[in-house]
Design an enzyme around this catalytic site. Sequence first.
Site, PDB file in Angstrom:
ATOM      1  N   CYS A 120       0.797  -1.226   0.000  1.00 44.22           N
ATOM      2  CA  CYS A 120       0.000   0.000   0.000  1.00 44.22           C
ATOM      3  C   CYS A 120       0.829   1.275   0.000  1.00 44.22           C
ATOM      4  O   CYS A 120       0.266   2.369  -0.101  1.00 44.22           O
ATOM      5  CB  CYS A 120      -0.951   0.002   1.195  1.00 44.22           C
ATOM      6  N   CYS A 440       0.429   2.623   6.581  1.00 44.58           N
ATOM      7  CA  CYS A 440       0.831   1.243   6.861  1.00 44.58           C
ATOM      8  C   CYS A 440       0.845   0.478   5.545  1.00 44.58           C
ATOM      9  O   CYS A 440       0.351   0.955   4.527  1.00 44.58           O
ATOM     10  CB  CYS A 440      -0.139   0.590   7.838  1.00 44.58           C
TER      11      CYS A 440
END
Length: 456
Positions: A120, A440
């Site tokens: 991500c 994250c």
Amino acid sequence: MASMLLTSLRSSPLTSVQAAQFAARSLSTSVHLQAQAKSKKTLAKPGVKNIVLVDGVRTPFLQSGTIGLLNRTGLPKDAVDYIVYGTVIQEVKTSNVAREAALGAGFSDKTPAHTVTMACISSNQAMTTAVGLIAAGQCDAVVAGGVEFMSDVPIRHSRRMRKTMLSLNKAKTLGARLSLLGSIRLAHLAPELPAVAEFSTAETMGHSADRLAAAFGVSRLEQDEFALRSHTLAKKAQDSGLLSDVISFKVPGKDIVSKDNGIRPSTMEQMAKLKPAFIKPHGTVTAANSSFLTDGASAVLIMSEEKALAMGYKPKAYLRDFVYVSQDPKDQLLLGPTYATPKVLEKSGLTLNDIDVFEFHEAFAGQIMANLKAMESDWFAQTYMGRKTKVGAPPMEKFNSWGGSLSLGHPFAATGCRLVTTVAHRLQKEGGQYGLVAACAAGGQGHAMVIEAYPQ
């Protein structure tokens, strides 16, 4: 750079390459002069190049399975020295999607391009790679971005079927081929569907988010409230025209697509009716308080300040210090912001109070709330981070005030550029000087960057 915009709609079927082409070709340096930044010390360092964000754009973020993406506008072929793109779910035929997108978007075939992947935070990695190339004196202008097309992810044959097919290709006699074909069983035909799961733990990210929320005592109510906040703020920002990085385009046979289509403010009563999505029947993570599968692409133009000014561009922000972190992928998979935030603040010589704008990636409402609670915990800081005192949580009035991934959507590799561009726009609009991006990522990794407003 508005004068550089070239309209060029394509009518071919949609692919992730075209999505990346569209975003890369949509860069515009039109800058709206807004609130004057607060007067604070600058983070410029003697002898170190100032690297600036000239502009950033993105396609509308669309729920997968709804509307596709097309490229629309472009930069001159010689505008950039290098192109770096991020992607997570890779298509085998276009493994270096950066190069294919660059060629398809009309960039010079003399412009090198490579693709990065870091879950991500893939476009975060693309941007910091660009920063490194410029800081090292290798380039003056780099296009960085990310693309994800979840509506058409590669689906593989089973391992046994793949093995049989490869052997069939090598078979030299008809008898050998017939023998291999005869060995195929119905079970071999079952496809391997992609899953957002950790290779090291085999646990899905949603399951991990549910456990993390439980570990930090984050209730279902808190998660639903935060998700509703995200959708409400995103809707307000969208209606107010604040999401100016979104580029409209026309899908052949469809209407013009000009906005994210996942922003859907609900009510607490409606959200409470949803069942747990991962840990059943007592989990707290649901479809309503999770980010949804999304199609989208983003791009930013990053330059040395000297080159940008020489070419007549008005930068939007300075890209300052950044860090990457990693931790236990089993029990701390989604705590990247907690670990990265204090490190990047210390590297910049700033405190939490110095930051005017915070943009954190919202994978799950439970993940965000768990990070905020971890940042407010002296015990967590001392036990797991080796710190004497807590990090401190960002004040909510400065936090994701134009919505976030829960509402805007989360094309895995494209979100990082959206976060950075949003910080630059919010600093201009709100008159702040420093912004902080944190996210994250799968594998227990994380990223944070400090961004400084460009003087207006």
